[in-house]
Every structure is written in structure tokens, then in C-alpha cells.
Design a protein around this motif. Structure first.
Motif, PDB file in Angstrom:
ATOM      1  N   SER A 253      22.612  46.960  28.005  1.00 12.44           N
ATOM      2  CA  SER A 253      21.610  45.918  27.820  1.00 12.44           C
ATOM      3  C   SER A 253      21.364  45.168  29.126  1.00 12.44           C
ATOM      4  N   PRO A 254      20.200  44.502  29.264  1.00 13.42           N
ATOM      5  CA  PRO A 254      19.957  43.677  30.447  1.00 13.42           C
ATOM      6  C   PRO A 254      21.010  42.583  30.619  1.00 13.42           C
TER       7      PRO A 254
ATOM      8  N   PHE B 122      25.404  40.204  33.677  1.00 12.99           N
ATOM      9  CA  PHE B 122      26.774  39.700  33.731  1.00 12.99           C
ATOM     10  C   PHE B 122      27.569  40.393  34.832  1.00 12.99           C
ATOM     11  N   ALA B 123      27.317  41.689  35.025  1.00 13.02           N
ATOM     12  CA  ALA B 123      28.011  42.418  36.083  1.00 13.02           C
ATOM     13  C   ALA B 123      27.694  41.826  37.453  1.00 13.02           C
TER      14      ALA B 123
ATOM     15  N   VAL C  57      29.560  38.526  37.984  1.00 13.69           N
ATOM     16  CA  VAL C  57      30.956  38.746  38.374  1.00 13.69           C
ATOM     17  C   VAL C  57      31.056  39.000  39.882  1.00 13.69           C
ATOM     18  N   LEU C  58      30.093  39.741  40.437  1.00 17.50           N
ATOM     19  CA  LEU C  58      30.084  39.975  41.882  1.00 17.50           C
ATOM     20  C   LEU C  58      29.953  38.659  42.642  1.00 17.50           C
ATOM     21  N   GLY C  59      29.097  37.761  42.155  1.00 16.32           N
ATOM     22  CA  GLY C  59      28.937  36.467  42.804  1.00 16.32           C
ATOM     23  C   GLY C  59      30.209  35.642  42.778  1.00 16.32           C
ATOM     24  N   VAL C  60      30.880  35.618  41.644  1.00 16.81           N
ATOM     25  CA  VAL C  60      32.153  34.888  41.546  1.00 16.81           C
ATOM     26  C   VAL C  60      33.182  35.485  42.493  1.00 16.81           C
ATOM     27  N   ALA C  61      33.203  36.806  42.584  1.00 13.83           N
ATOM     28  CA  ALA C  61      34.145  37.473  43.479  1.00 13.83           C
ATOM     29  C   ALA C  61      33.884  37.098  44.935  1.00 13.83           C
TER      30      ALA C  61
ATOM     31  N   GLU D 264      30.660  49.467  31.119  1.00 15.05           N
ATOM     32  CA  GLU D 264      29.269  49.155  31.456  1.00 15.05           C
ATOM     33  C   GLU D 264      29.184  48.401  32.780  1.00 15.05           C
ATOM     34  N   ILE D 265      30.105  47.461  33.005  1.00 14.05           N
ATOM     35  CA  ILE D 265      30.118  46.714  34.263  1.00 14.05           C
ATOM     36  C   ILE D 265      30.368  47.651  35.432  1.00 14.05           C
ATOM     37  N   LEU D 266      31.308  48.564  35.284  1.00 10.35           N
ATOM     38  CA  LEU D 266      31.606  49.512  36.357  1.00 10.35           C
ATOM     39  C   LEU D 266      30.401  50.406  36.638  1.00 10.35           C
TER      40      LEU D 266
END
Length: 414
Positions: free
Chosen positions: A2-3, A8-9, A12-16, A70-72
């Protein structure tokens, strides 16, 4: 998928990235090797993924670590999209030099840079033919990995993933990203070591004291008395947000590149693919050409059109660099986070051999070819190319900033 999952993926990159910057600010060894926050962030996510935490914890963590499959998948696909943004912005907003000035100033620099790129292909091909394929059974496509990873860096390595997948060697992309990470680390560490050697032996013409960078530079910060603008506002925000306009120009460049690529593929199917057939398989070149080099040409076309029609001043190169940097940071984090350590483990001998060969070759060119080819200020002008050929342009510019902090040599312009 889903979009919302894709969004969300990216969150997570931004938080990292925030975590990576905090680590750069507080961990001394990370500062001393000038490790970019994006690489730190990528390692954090990789540790929390299937190849480290998943292997240690097992059970429900084995498939994707603390993340979801899905995130990966989003992280794996993202670099191939973002690399087109990186390349499309390269020439947007730049004034291209006239041929005479370019030949006088850039000639030796360009020759030196081409020697790095072309030479890395030669070294890789020789290794693949003489050692990697016959002895270790490595896929012959490994011949291109040194150039893709060392000269190309994370962006090119990640952008080539669809090509490796289409050619049936998915491990090639993981090896390329792994080599790009290792070469970047070696480029920073060895580059600083060569600068200190150059100062001690009198090879540097500008730097005569210590080559130690300031604490602010090691932490990745500007001094309090340093002020730099992120970019120039070229339009009134009430009419259109300047950043939005620059993103729109980038999109236009990528779209032009895509149209050119599709046109080349269509023409190829009508001509060469119908004529040159071997064992029932047509010769196809443009089918495997990635989008990002065509996006770069699209950027050149947009810049030329802007200059011809008189709206060149609407495009600010510094703003384009910020867009490029945003895409590159997220690209690097996603590429390392989705890296398959299993591919490196299965090809460990080839991986180590290519890393050593690429480093030795680059170092040889720096010490042997640069003084013979460039002449005066050879160290200052060569150290930037050395850093770039070992990782990314930012590495080369960082090494040059240490060697020539006041920009007294012609190295920056060249």
C-alpha cells in the motif's frame, strides 16, 4: 504493497538519518574517519534487519529483523529511483565552460579522472578473466564491479541493481554496494594519511602545517562564524515555491531522459535487434541501459533550453545540489539497509580481492601518474580525484578542503 507502507518505509529512513547524525556528533572514532551520517544510518538499519538481528534472534525476526518484508522491498527499490534524481541535477543551474578554457584548465584533470574510471574497468576485466571466474567461479559480470563501486559509489551501485537482476546475477548489486561502502571508508582513511605524508615530505604546496581537521569539521558542522546559504530564491514564493520549481525542473529532466531512452530502445528493436541475431537471441544494448545517465543528459537539455529561452536565472545550482544531496543521502541509507550480507559471504574471496585491487590501483595512479600528468599543484588537484574515485565526490572535496582550506590552488575550479 500500500502507499502507506511505502510512506512509512521512507519515514524510517528519515529517523535513521537523525540517529546517524547524532552518532556522528558524539562518537569520536566516527568523527575521526569522517564517516557520513547516511552510512552510519544505513549500518544502524542493517544491524536491525534480517542479516544481523534476524540471524541472532531468529524466530519471527529472521525474515526482516524488526521491520517488515514490505519495508525491505521499498528500500531495495528506492535507490534505483533516486539515482536518476542525483544525475538529473548535475548540470542544472551550471554555466558550462567554453571549450578553450575547459581544455586549458580541465584537460589534465579530466585525463586523470578518466584514467581512474577506465583503468578500474581494465583491472576488473583482467581479474575476472584471469582469477575470479576461472578460480573462484565468480560471475563474469564481476569485471565491472570495481568501477561501479569505486568510481561510481553508492549511487551507481544501487542504480545498477535492476540491470544486475535482469542479467540474472542479483548478488552483483549487493557486492557493488558492499564494495562502495568499503572503498569510501578506505578513501577517507587513506586520503587523510596521504595528506599527512604530503605535508611531511613537502609535496603539498599550500598546506605546510598540521593536516588535522578542526573538531567542527570532524563532527560535520560549520563554525559559528561560518554562514552558508542553502540556495538562492529565484522566484517569489507567492507565485511558486522556489524549491517546488527546482524539483519540477528535475522531474522534467528525468522525463526527457526517459523519453530519449524509450526512443533509443524502440529504434534498436526496429534496426539492430532485427539484423544482428546470434543463436536466436537479438543483440540488445539499450534494453539494459539504466535511466540515470539519460536523466543527466535530460538535465543538460533543460539547462540549454533555459539558456536559449532566457529563463536560465530561474534555476539555481546550489538549490539543485540540495535536492541532489537529499536524494543521495536517502539513497545511501536505503542501499546499505537493504544490502544482502549473504551475497558478500558467498563471494567473500572475490570481494576481498576486488577491494584490494581497486585500492592499490587508485593509490598507484595518485602517486605515479598525478605528478607526471598534472604538474604544479598536483597533490591538491589529485587528492580530490583520489577521494572521488574511492567513494563519492563529497569525499574528494573533503580531502581537498583539508589540503587547500582557503582555495588558493586551481584545484577547486578544475
Amino acid at each position: 504493497m500500500s502507499p502507506a507502507q511505502a510512506g512509512f518505509a521512507i519515514l524510517v529512513l528519515g529517523v535513521a538519518l537523525v540517529i546517524g547524525k547524532l552518532i556522528r556528533l558524539n562518537v569520536r572514532w566516527v568523527q575521526r574517519v569522517f564517516l557520513p551520517s547516511s552510512i552510519v544510518a544505513g549500518f544502524v538499519l542493517m544491524f536491525l534487519g534480517p542479516w544481523v538481528l534476524g540471524r541472532i534472534a531468529g524466530g519471527s525476526f529472521a525474515a526482516a529483523g524488526i521491520f517488515t518484508p514490505e519495508i525491505l522491498r521499498v528500500w531495495s527499490a528506492l535507490p534505483g529511483l533516486l539515482i536518476s534524481v542525483v544525475f538529473a541535477t548535475m548540470f542544472l543551474g551550471q554555466k558550462l565552460p567554453n571549450p578553450r578554457k575547459a581544455a586549458q584548465l580541465v584537460g589534465p584533470q579530466l585525463s586523470f579522472g578518466v584514467a581512474f574510471g577506465a583503468g578500474q574497468y581494465v583491472v576488473g576485466i583482467l581479474l575476472a578473466v584471469l582469477l575470479l571466474t576461472p578460480v573462484f567461479g565468480t560471475n563474469p559480470l564481476a569485471a565491472a564491479l570495481i568501477e561501479i563501486s569505486f568510481e561510481g559509489g553508492h549511487g551507481t551501485a544501487a542504480g545498477m541493481r535492476p540491470i544486475f537482476n535482469s542479467l540474472g546475477w542479483e548478488a552483483g548489486a549487493d557486492l557493488a554496494v558492499g564494495l562502495a561502502t568499503l572503498s569510501l571508508l578506505l578513501g577517507v582513511i587513506l586520503g587523510v594519511a596521504w595528506i599527512n605524508w604530503g605535508v611531511r615530505t613537502g609535496k603539498t604546496e599550500i598546506l605546510k602545517g598540521s593536516a588535522q581537521a578542526s573538531l567542527e569539521e570532524q563532527r560535520g558542522l560549520f563554525r559559528k562564524d561560518e554562514y552558508f546559504a542553502a540556495g538562492r530564491l529565484t522566484t517569489q514564493p507567492a507565485s511558486v515555491e522556489p524549491l517546488s520549481l527546482h524539483v519540477a525542473f528535475t522531474c522534467l529532466a528525468i522525463l526527457i531522459g526517459w523519453v530519449m531512452l524509450e526512443l533509443l530502445r524502440w529504434l534498436e528493436q526496429l534496426t539492430i535487434a532485427r539484423i544482428m541475431i546470434s543463436d536466436g537471441v537479438p543483440l540488445e544494448l539499450f534494453r539494459f541501459l539504466p535511466l540515470f545517465p539519460m536523466a543527466m543528459l535530460g538535465g543538460v537539455i533543460v539547462q540549454r533550453i533555459a539558456r536559449a529561452l532566457g529563463f536560465e536565472r530561474l534555476i539555481d545550482h546550489q538549490m539543485m545540489l540540495r535536492i541532489q544531496g537529499l536524494a543521495l543521502d536517502f539513497l545511501v541509507v536505503a542501499a546499505i539497509a537493504s544490502l544482502s550480507l549473504g551475497a558478500i559471504q558467498d563471494n567473500l574471496a572475490a570481494f576481498v580481492i576486488m577491494a584490494i585491487a581497486g585500492t592499490v590501483f587508485n593509490t598507484f595512479l595518485f602517486f605515479w601518474l598525478a605528478p607526471r600528468l598534472i604538474g604544479r599543484y598536483w597533490f591538491e588537484r589529485a587528492i580530490a580525484d583520489y577521494g572521488q574515485s574511492m567513494g563519492v565526490t563529497a569525499t574528494g572535496l573533503m580531502l581537498l578542503r583539508i589540503t587547500d582550506p582557503e582555495m588558493q590552488s586551481p584545484a577547486y575550479e578544475a
